[in-house]
Design a protein around this motif. Structure first.
Motif, PDB file in Angstrom:
ATOM      1  N   VAL A   1       0.816  -1.223   0.000  1.00 28.89           N
ATOM      2  CA  VAL A   1       0.000   0.000   0.000  1.00 28.89           C
ATOM      3  C   VAL A   1       0.851   1.274   0.000  1.00 28.89           C
ATOM      4  O   VAL A   1       0.387   2.341  -0.389  1.00 28.89           O
ATOM      5  CB  VAL A   1      -1.004  -0.023   1.184  1.00 28.89           C
ATOM      6  N   GLN A   2       2.129   1.149   0.401  1.00 32.78           N
ATOM      7  CA  GLN A   2       2.965   2.365   0.415  1.00 32.78           C
ATOM      8  C   GLN A   2       3.131   2.940  -0.996  1.00 32.78           C
ATOM      9  O   GLN A   2       3.457   4.101  -1.163  1.00 32.78           O
ATOM     10  CB  GLN A   2       4.336   2.083   1.052  1.00 32.78           C
ATOM     11  N   LEU A   3       2.891   2.115  -2.024  1.00 37.37           N
ATOM     12  CA  LEU A   3       3.056   2.582  -3.404  1.00 37.37           C
ATOM     13  C   LEU A   3       1.870   3.419  -3.884  1.00 37.37           C
ATOM     14  O   LEU A   3       1.940   4.067  -4.927  1.00 37.37           O
ATOM     15  CB  LEU A   3       3.270   1.387  -4.349  1.00 37.37           C
ATOM     16  N   GLN A   4       0.755   3.360  -3.134  1.00 39.29           N
ATOM     17  CA  GLN A   4      -0.398   4.191  -3.487  1.00 39.29           C
ATOM     18  C   GLN A   4      -0.987   4.819  -2.224  1.00 39.29           C
ATOM     19  O   GLN A   4      -1.957   4.316  -1.640  1.00 39.29           O
ATOM     20  CB  GLN A   4      -1.458   3.350  -4.246  1.00 39.29           C
ATOM     21  N   PRO A   5      -0.368   5.928  -1.769  1.00 36.98           N
ATOM     22  CA  PRO A   5      -0.801   6.564  -0.527  1.00 36.98           C
ATOM     23  C   PRO A   5      -2.290   6.924  -0.517  1.00 36.98           C
ATOM     24  O   PRO A   5      -2.932   6.905   0.532  1.00 36.98           O
ATOM     25  CB  PRO A   5       0.068   7.825  -0.450  1.00 36.98           C
ATOM     26  N   LEU A   6      -2.869   7.197  -1.704  1.00 35.09           N
ATOM     27  CA  LEU A   6      -4.292   7.568  -1.742  1.00 35.09           C
ATOM     28  C   LEU A   6      -5.189   6.407  -1.296  1.00 35.09           C
ATOM     29  O   LEU A   6      -6.255   6.617  -0.723  1.00 35.09           O
ATOM     30  CB  LEU A   6      -4.692   8.022  -3.153  1.00 35.09           C
ATOM     31  N   ALA A   7      -4.736   5.169  -1.564  1.00 35.15           N
ATOM     32  CA  ALA A   7      -5.517   4.007  -1.124  1.00 35.15           C
ATOM     33  C   ALA A   7      -5.493   3.931   0.401  1.00 35.15           C
ATOM     34  O   ALA A   7      -6.499   3.631   1.043  1.00 35.15           O
ATOM     35  CB  ALA A   7      -4.933   2.727  -1.724  1.00 35.15           C
ATOM     36  N   ARG A   8      -4.343   4.270   0.946  1.00 33.52           N
ATOM     37  CA  ARG A   8      -4.244   4.235   2.408  1.00 33.52           C
ATOM     38  C   ARG A   8      -5.120   5.327   3.030  1.00 33.52           C
ATOM     39  O   ARG A   8      -5.783   5.116   4.041  1.00 33.52           O
ATOM     40  CB  ARG A   8      -2.781   4.416   2.833  1.00 33.52           C
ATOM     41  N   GLN A   9      -5.125   6.470   2.384  1.00 30.77           N
ATOM     42  CA  GLN A   9      -5.956   7.558   2.886  1.00 30.77           C
ATOM     43  C   GLN A   9      -7.451   7.200   2.817  1.00 30.77           C
ATOM     44  O   GLN A   9      -8.239   7.588   3.670  1.00 30.77           O
ATOM     45  CB  GLN A   9      -5.690   8.831   2.071  1.00 30.77           C
ATOM     46  N   ALA A  10      -7.818   6.405   1.787  1.00 35.68           N
ATOM     47  CA  ALA A  10      -9.231   6.031   1.594  1.00 35.68           C
ATOM     48  C   ALA A  10      -9.765   5.112   2.690  1.00 35.68           C
ATOM     49  O   ALA A  10     -10.977   4.973   2.858  1.00 35.68           O
ATOM     50  CB  ALA A  10      -9.390   5.367   0.236  1.00 35.68           C
ATOM     51  N   ILE A  11      -8.844   4.473   3.432  1.00 38.71           N
ATOM     52  CA  ILE A  11      -9.245   3.519   4.482  1.00 38.71           C
ATOM     53  C   ILE A  11     -10.276   4.129   5.431  1.00 38.71           C
ATOM     54  O   ILE A  11     -11.228   3.473   5.849  1.00 38.71           O
ATOM     55  CB  ILE A  11      -7.988   3.031   5.264  1.00 38.71           C
ATOM     56  N   LYS A  12     -10.106   5.407   5.748  1.00 42.03           N
ATOM     57  CA  LYS A  12     -11.019   6.084   6.680  1.00 42.03           C
ATOM     58  C   LYS A  12     -12.480   5.925   6.232  1.00 42.03           C
ATOM     59  O   LYS A  12     -13.341   5.497   6.982  1.00 42.03           O
ATOM     60  CB  LYS A  12     -10.636   7.561   6.771  1.00 42.03           C
TER      61      LYS A  12
END
Length: 446
Positions: free
Chosen positions: A102-113
């Motif tokens: 997931v570090q390769l797509q920070p926006l996916a990590r942000q979407a977790i919320k």
């Protein structure tokens, strides 16, 4: 050569998360590359859910990637597209979506919320270098994340892989009763443990060992992982300092100095000048760092001196290969000597590396302490653990030698602060005055 799927302890932690959280948080599995994160997460998804989708950001289509770049507020459309693109039907509260690397797509990590708040599915993220600055720039880190760290296979997981499911359980019993097993039994146990030191806990290396029973091929598998680590470090730190410091770890430990001497690796440099690089290496989880404490006390963080540290490899199997990386496999004397059980004292740093690895895998932070003797030499406590209100000092020896002058001097100096002191070595469990002599394979129980 396919990688075997090994039994890993982290699976139980994942089960606990699933049962306790029931969708209220995402699980983030963090660890260095090549330690088996993706494999275990996929196995978990397959066995514990009705269906799953794995979004692998290291190998992703533009279509999937654009889903995260466009507005994720319309989740119905988002899930519909995802199911169509992967050909998978998601079932409410019975499916999981995995964000791999997931570090390769920070926006996916942000979407977790938003995804967790929506509550339809479970989410698991895997990643290495999770907290590296460029991977979290411009995004809001979700607080709905439960993080667990994953390490290379520990000794018990290695035993399971080679078909031994009972030894560590029996040893736990021996440990609790503090009984000696006799030299013949210890000799057999040490043979298995030395094999773990040589092969290490990287799933690829263990697979290769099981399939070929050939240490030369295992060494090649480890060389591939080391060059991958080398490339990663070069990308993370284009100045090349991280890579140079990583490659110098065996040489630094073999000097038996009381700290990592940065100036001998990077000209005109000091530990404080490379502080950022050191932090970056630590966060990569490719290395384990033991920090010097200036005043050994239970709150060791308070007097830790970040300019004075020792660095170990995250995996002792990799360490053995790195130590002779510029030579042919046949010239790697560590394999020969460890297998025939005649490792000289000057190769004792391998034992230090494996103890660091085992303590870390068991959830300990690494600290050490040095102090001068009357005759200008210095004593060193290899590792310090804090247990409730007391300190437990550890000295590591690669020989069956039972002297422990450092521990004795340390006990005298700080008698009121000390609980049990341990000498970790390759022989049987014994009491020696106030010190417990512990076979190295029992390190996880300390």
């Amino acid at each position: 050569m396919g990688e075997n799927i090994f039994r890993r302890k982290i699976y139980d932690k994942m089960l606990r998360w699933k049962a306790q959280e029931n969708g209220r948080s995402a699980l983030l599995v963090e660890g260095a590359r090549r330690i088996g994160k993706s494999t275990i997460v996929e196995l978990f998804a397959k066995q514990e859910y009705d269906s799953y989708i794995i979004v692998d950001f290291s190998n992703i289509s533009d279509e999937v990637n654009s889903l995260f770049k466009s507005n994720i507020s319309d989740l119905n459309f988002f899930f519909l597209r995802l199911q169509v693109l992967y050909g998978v039907t998601l079932v409410e509260r019975k499916s999981v979506i995995v964000f791999d690397e997931v570090q390769l797509q920070p926006l996916a990590r942000q979407a977790i919320k938003h995804l967790v708040k929506d509550g339809r599915y479970d989410y698991i993220e895997t990643g290495s270098l999770i907290s590296i600055r460029k991977n979290v720039e411009h995004i809001v880190i979700p607080s709905e994340e439960e993080k667990i760290k994953m390490y290379p296979m520990d000794y018990e997981e290695f035993c399971w892989a080679v078909g031994d499911t009972s030894t560590m359980g029996l040893l736990q019993d021996v440990w609790e009763k503090k009984i000696s097993l006799g030299d013949d039994v210890v000799r057999d146990l040490m043979r298995r443990f030395r094999l773990y030191m040589l092969v290490g806990g990287m799933p690829q290396a263990v697979s290769c060992y099981l399939e070929t029973n050939d240490l030369c091929r295992v060494d090649n598998a480890k060389r591939k992982i080391l060059s991958l680590y080398s490339e990663d470090l070069q990308k993370l730190d284009p100045t090349g300092k991280a890579k140079a410091m990583f490659n110098a770890i065996p040489a630094q430990l073999s000097k038996n100095a009381s700290r990592y001497q940065v100036s001998t690796v990077i000209e005109k440099s000091t530990a404080s000048r490379v502080a950022e690089v050191t932090t970056l290496m630590k966060e990569s989880m490719m290395v384990n760092v033991a920090t010097h404490v200036n005043d050994p006390n239970v709150g060791m963080e308070l007097t830790a001196d970040n300019d004075c540290f020792k660095m170990f490899l995250n995996d002792t199997g990799l360490f053995v290969t790195l130590a002779f990386k510029d030579k042919e496999f046949t010239e790697n004397i560590i394999y020969r000597k460890l297998l025939s059980d005649n490792l000289e004292a000057n190769l004792g740093y391998i034992y230090e590396n494996v103890v660091a690895q085992m303590l870390k895998a068991a959830g300990n932070e690494l600290f050490y302490y040095t102090f001068p003797t009357e005759n200008k030499h210095s004593f060193e406590i290899d590792f310090l653990l804090s247990r409730s209100t007391k300190l437990c000092p550890i000295e590591v020896k690669s020989s069956g030698y039972k002297t422990h002058a450092s521990l004795d001097a340390f006990r005298k100096k700080y008698s009121s602060r000390i609980g049990q002191s341990y000498l970790v070595y390759p022989k049987d469990l014994r009491h020696d005055g106030e010190t417990l002599l512990v076979p190295i394979y029992m390190t996880p129980f300390l």
